[in-house]
Motif scaffolding. Sequence first.
Motif, PDB file in Angstrom:
ATOM      1  N   TYR A  35      26.996  11.623 -11.991  1.00 48.32           N
ATOM      2  CA  TYR A  35      28.316  11.966 -11.486  1.00 48.32           C
ATOM      3  C   TYR A  35      28.512  11.292 -10.128  1.00 48.32           C
ATOM      4  O   TYR A  35      27.560  11.007  -9.424  1.00 48.32           O
ATOM      5  CB  TYR A  35      28.433  13.479 -11.225  1.00 48.32           C
ATOM      6  CG  TYR A  35      28.349  14.373 -12.425  1.00 48.32           C
ATOM      7  CD1 TYR A  35      27.120  14.867 -12.866  1.00 48.32           C
ATOM      8  CD2 TYR A  35      29.495  14.776 -13.097  1.00 48.32           C
ATOM      9  CE1 TYR A  35      27.043  15.722 -13.954  1.00 48.32           C
ATOM     10  CE2 TYR A  35      29.424  15.635 -14.192  1.00 48.32           C
ATOM     11  CZ  TYR A  35      28.196  16.096 -14.608  1.00 48.32           C
ATOM     12  OH  TYR A  35      28.130  16.949 -15.680  1.00 48.32           O
ATOM     13  N   GLN A  37      30.806  12.291  -6.581  1.00 49.81           N
ATOM     14  CA  GLN A  37      31.532  13.407  -5.976  1.00 49.81           C
ATOM     15  C   GLN A  37      32.273  12.901  -4.763  1.00 49.81           C
ATOM     16  O   GLN A  37      31.670  12.375  -3.824  1.00 49.81           O
ATOM     17  CB  GLN A  37      30.559  14.530  -5.577  1.00 49.81           C
ATOM     18  CG  GLN A  37      31.249  15.771  -5.057  1.00 49.81           C
ATOM     19  CD  GLN A  37      30.270  16.903  -4.797  1.00 49.81           C
ATOM     20  OE1 GLN A  37      29.116  16.675  -4.457  1.00 49.81           O
ATOM     21  NE2 GLN A  37      30.720  18.147  -4.971  1.00 49.81           N
ATOM     22  N   LEU A  43      33.646  16.590  -8.974  1.00 46.44           N
ATOM     23  CA  LEU A  43      32.614  15.836  -9.685  1.00 46.44           C
ATOM     24  C   LEU A  43      33.243  15.121 -10.866  1.00 46.44           C
ATOM     25  O   LEU A  43      33.923  15.729 -11.685  1.00 46.44           O
ATOM     26  CB  LEU A  43      31.530  16.786 -10.223  1.00 46.44           C
ATOM     27  CG  LEU A  43      30.315  17.023  -9.358  1.00 46.44           C
ATOM     28  CD1 LEU A  43      30.669  17.915  -8.202  1.00 46.44           C
ATOM     29  CD2 LEU A  43      29.193  17.636 -10.166  1.00 46.44           C
TER      30      LEU A  43
END
Lengths: 115, 110
Positions: A35, A37, A43
Motif C-alpha cells: 500500500y 499512504q 491507504l
Amino acid sequence: DVKVTQSSRYLVKRTGEKVFLECVQDMDHENMFWYRQDPGLGLRLIYFSYDVKMKEKGDIPEGYSVSREKKERFSLILESASTNQTSMYLCASSLSGQQFYNEQFFGPGTRLTVL
Amino acid sequence: TQLLEQSPQFLSIQEGENLTVYCNSSSVFSSLQWYRQEPGEGPVLLVTVVTGGEVKKLKRLTFQFGDARKDSSLHITAAQPGDTGLYLCAGAGRDDKIIFGKGTRLHILP
C-alpha cells in the motif's frame, strides 16, 4: 512475536532512479500486500500476491511492479522513480488463499522521498 | 466503486471524555475491521465484525456493525492519551477486496 519487516524506514532517491522496497514476513502467510499512504487519501492498494510468483494489480499499480519469488518476501519496484511517488509505503501480510478479510499484519512502513 | 467514509477526519478532546467515530458506506460489506495506527508504525487490527448488528467490546472501546452491514461506529469511553492515533476502518467488499477508509485522526489531550 509475529513480524513484518521492511528494508528501510526512510529512503531518499532521485527522479529516474530504480527503487526496490523489500518486505519480509515470518508468519508463513500466503497473502502479501503493498500500500501507499498519503495524507487525505488514506491507504491505497498498489499490488497484492496470494501465492509465490502470483501477483494481482490493486487500485493504483501504474509506475510500480512487484516480485514474489519466495513465500516470505514481497518486493515493490519503482522502475523510474518520480516525485509523485513520494509517500509512505506499507507492506502487509495475511493468512489464507484468496480471502482478503482476514487480519492484515503491517510492517512499520518506508517513507520514500523522491527528489 | 465501494467507498468507506470516516468521520470526523480529526478529533481532539480532553482526557476522560467520551467520543464516537463513524465509518459509513452506501455499499454492503461482508465484514468490517477497525485498525489503529500510531505515529511511525503500521496499522494494528483492533477488531473484526461480521454480523449485522454485532457489538464487540475491547476494554473501553465499543465497536458496532450496522444492521444492514453498511456502517460501523467506534465508541471510546473515558479517553486516555494512549488512545491517540489514526483509526482506520476497512471493509471486505465485492470480490473479497479490502477497502480502507481515510481514517479519523484522534488526539487525546492530557
